[in-house]
Write a protein that holds these residues in place. Structure first.
Motif, PDB file in Angstrom:
ATOM      1  N   PRO A   1       0.202  -4.679  -6.258  1.00  0.00           N
ATOM      2  CA  PRO A   1       0.528  -5.386  -5.018  1.00  0.00           C
ATOM      3  C   PRO A   1       1.420  -4.542  -4.095  1.00  0.00           C
ATOM      4  CG  PRO A   1       0.640  -6.897  -6.857  1.00  0.00           C
ATOM      5  CD  PRO A   1       0.490  -5.512  -7.443  1.00  0.00           C
ATOM      6  N   GLY A   2       2.285  -3.695  -4.682  1.00  0.00           N
ATOM      7  CA  GLY A   2       3.117  -2.813  -3.870  1.00  0.00           C
ATOM      8  C   GLY A   2       2.299  -1.797  -3.087  1.00  0.00           C
ATOM      9  N   MET A   3       1.234  -1.302  -3.692  1.00  0.00           N
ATOM     10  CA  MET A   3       0.345  -0.383  -2.974  1.00  0.00           C
ATOM     11  C   MET A   3      -0.330  -1.106  -1.824  1.00  0.00           C
ATOM     12  SD  MET A   3      -1.133   2.455  -2.290  1.00  0.00           S
ATOM     13  CE  MET A   3      -1.134   3.678  -3.572  1.00  0.00           C
ATOM     14  N   ASN A   4      -0.785  -2.323  -2.070  1.00  0.00           N
ATOM     15  CA  ASN A   4      -1.394  -3.087  -0.984  1.00  0.00           C
ATOM     16  C   ASN A   4      -0.413  -3.297   0.162  1.00  0.00           C
ATOM     17  OD1 ASN A   4      -3.873  -3.263  -2.220  1.00  0.00           O
ATOM     18  ND2 ASN A   4      -3.809  -5.467  -2.552  1.00  0.00           N
ATOM     19  N   ALA A   5       0.845  -3.609  -0.153  1.00  0.00           N
ATOM     20  CA  ALA A   5       1.857  -3.830   0.888  1.00  0.00           C
ATOM     21  C   ALA A   5       2.097  -2.542   1.674  1.00  0.00           C
ATOM     22  CB  ALA A   5       3.153  -4.339   0.261  1.00  0.00           C
TER      23      ALA A   5
END
Length: 148
Positions: free
Chosen positions: A3-7
């Motif tokens: 999810p951090g990569m998506n953000a």
């Protein structure tokens, strides 16, 4: 971490930043299975919750990132951005031979590569994506300053 990569990509994809993911089964055998099972595993197991990658996050097939059989991309990245820790981990959960201090220490090790393809920064697996933002900003500013 996914999810951090998506953000990160939500914040930066409009200015040309892309993410590349290379699953590896060399860390406690946490990425078993076939290449066709990688994305369903992320979607339903870890992180689960129907997670899907951002449009600019490209997930590749499972490969070795360390040892004699390491993919040449990771050999080059590690040569350009040396390791940051003298401790790699326990041999009981690492699945490669010829362990070195330059090796990627665990899943979600991260590298930033500039617009010219030069590896510039390396971050450990526990570094949150938010802490990488200033380095992304720096590389974007360099790119923009070099444009006519």
């Amino acid at each position: 971490m996914l999810p951090g990569m998506n953000a990160l990509l939500e914040k930066y994809s409009s200015v040309g930043v892309v993410g590349l993911g290379f699953p590896s089964n060399q860390f406690k055998l946490q990425q078993p299975g076939t290449e066709s099972e990688v994305l369903p595993c992320y979607q339903y197991v870890r992180p689960g919750g129907n997670w899907t990658p951002h449009d600019e996050f490209h997930v590749f097939g499972i490969l070795d990132v360390n040892g004699r059989l390491a993919h040449r991309l990771f050999k080059s990245l590690k040569d350009s951005c040396p390791g940051f820790s003298s401790t790699i981990g326990s041999k009981s959960v690492l699945y490669w031979e010829e362990i070195t201090t330059a090796d990627i220490t665990w899943n979600f090790g991260k590298f930033l590569v500039d617009v010219n393809g030069n590896p510039r920064y390396r971050f450990g697996p526990s570094v949150p994506f938010e802490e990488i933002y200033p380095y992304v900003d720096e590389l974007i500013a360099e790119r923009d300053a070099a444009q006519p």
